[in-house]
Design an enzyme around this catalytic site. Sequence first.
Site, PDB file in Angstrom:
ATOM      1  N   GLU A  36       0.805  -1.216   0.000  1.00 21.38           N
ATOM      2  CA  GLU A  36       0.000   0.000   0.000  1.00 21.38           C
ATOM      3  C   GLU A  36       0.843   1.275   0.000  1.00 21.38           C
ATOM      4  O   GLU A  36       0.328   2.373   0.229  1.00 21.38           O
ATOM      5  CB  GLU A  36      -0.935  -0.010   1.206  1.00 21.38           C
ATOM      6  CG  GLU A  36      -1.881  -1.197   1.240  1.00 21.38           C
ATOM      7  CD  GLU A  36      -3.059  -1.072   0.281  1.00 21.38           C
ATOM      8  OE1 GLU A  36      -3.719  -0.024   0.280  1.00 21.38           O
ATOM      9  OE2 GLU A  36      -3.304  -2.036  -0.470  1.00 21.38           O
TER      10      GLU A  36
ATOM     11  N   HIS B 103      -4.800   1.798   7.122  1.00 18.46           N
ATOM     12  CA  HIS B 103      -3.363   2.004   6.890  1.00 18.46           C
ATOM     13  C   HIS B 103      -2.728   2.522   8.169  1.00 18.46           C
ATOM     14  O   HIS B 103      -3.397   3.145   9.001  1.00 18.46           O
ATOM     15  CB  HIS B 103      -3.121   3.037   5.773  1.00 18.46           C
ATOM     16  CG  HIS B 103      -3.507   2.586   4.422  1.00 18.46           C
ATOM     17  ND1 HIS B 103      -4.177   3.408   3.517  1.00 18.46           N
ATOM     18  CD2 HIS B 103      -3.336   1.410   3.770  1.00 18.46           C
ATOM     19  CE1 HIS B 103      -4.389   2.747   2.400  1.00 18.46           C
ATOM     20  NE2 HIS B 103      -3.897   1.538   2.531  1.00 18.46           N
TER      21      HIS B 103
ATOM     22  N   CYS C 198      -2.867  11.477   3.538  1.00 19.21           N
ATOM     23  CA  CYS C 198      -3.166  10.625   2.387  1.00 19.21           C
ATOM     24  C   CYS C 198      -2.864  11.340   1.074  1.00 19.21           C
ATOM     25  O   CYS C 198      -2.517  10.708   0.076  1.00 19.21           O
ATOM     26  CB  CYS C 198      -4.635  10.217   2.390  1.00 19.21           C
ATOM     27  SG  CYS C 198      -5.038   8.887   3.541  1.00 19.21           S
TER      28      CYS C 198
END
Length: 448
Positions: free
Chosen positions: A174, A249, A366
């Site tokens: 990721e 995450h 993000c």
Amino acid sequence: MNAFEANFDGLVGPTHHYGGHSFGNVASTGNAGQLANPKAAALQGLAKMKALADLGYRQGVLPPQERPAVWALRQVGFVGTDPEVLLAAAQAAPQLLSTLSSASSMWTANAATVSPSADTADGRVHFTVANLQNKYHRSIEHAQTARSLRAIFSNAAHFAVHDALPMHPAFGDEGAANHTRFCHDYGAAGVELFVYGRRHWGGTTEPQRYPARQTLEASEAVARLHGLSAECTVYAQQNPAVIDAGVFHNDVIAVGNRNVLFCHQQAFVEQQAVYHELDSKMGGGLTVIEVPTAEVGVEDAVRSYLFNSQLLDAGNGRMRLAVPEECRKQSAVWAYLQALERQGRIAEVLVFDLKQSMQNGGGPACLRLRVALTEAEATAVNPKVWLNDELHARLTDWVEIHYRDRLGVADLADPQLLLEVRTALDELTRILGLGSIYPFQYGGTGLS
């Protein structure tokens, strides 16, 4: 060596909508079906970039991806002209069309994992593009991400951009959302923390409700590709209980910069051992700001995206924290942040309105990919992507001209939308000096 940390933020794409594609991301699934405002989303992101650039931080821009991904619809059997493909998909598989129209590439913390030249064996900055194989709408991003990064970091003497890891659950990767680098100076060797949710070939307790997207095997593979030594790497398992609470995450429960780690009390398995290993490999000097559960619960942390903030070097050993407006709306979170300021543990809290991104499950952290660069390496970056007053004004005008202020799932089948997207991206590649990086520009399939 004189070096600094740059932030490369993703421009929100013209098809930003609330499709609810990301199982495990509470905000994404909770806001599915609402009307979105792509224009506001892009302008909010640009405003954050400009504010940080005005504070003296080096700020770069990464382009969005082309959506709807007509090439991906053709892969699964839809035929005809592009408008015919869109219409057929809308009628037969509307959720698939929504999935392949996602603007999730705005979250460039998932674009790649980055190791600076001070850490790597060959003295270059290394990027490994994330495969994002856990979610279909994101698994189609990697080829375009690689093209975009190679157009920006094209100088092979300074940069190496690796393709994504194999598209298999064993190597679920990721990107930087599960990676943090610690150092005493950006230009000196540091310690890279890789956080994983599970070990594919056994040996870990896994979450029960939501998937653990990052594997230890993927993190180890990235470290090998980047030429990192055992002395500068730490592997930590994310607490499976917080994954089940919506921490999809690590950057939703922890953030670090230089020698500071800001994290929740429940972030990691064997948390004290993680602190000790980081501090030892740094040669001492790690500062941990651990937020107690009694003051901010995991649910409030997820709802406010407290840890999906940008921890920014403010000089003189101090840090700024850039948080979303939602932090101010959560009383426990805001009280904790105000206490950090009063105590001098954080120099300043900066608050940004990122509602459009937040409602789709991504906050300030993000939206950016961090890249530590020397001055020589910064000079080798495509110069047109560095944000300044002129570029900000030009991109703002570009958004105002090309973006809609209202978009729902039903609008994705509109052939005019695809034309608007391609027209906008064609102009953007000229603004940013990227060349022909999109398949519609060079007749490619989007697969490589």
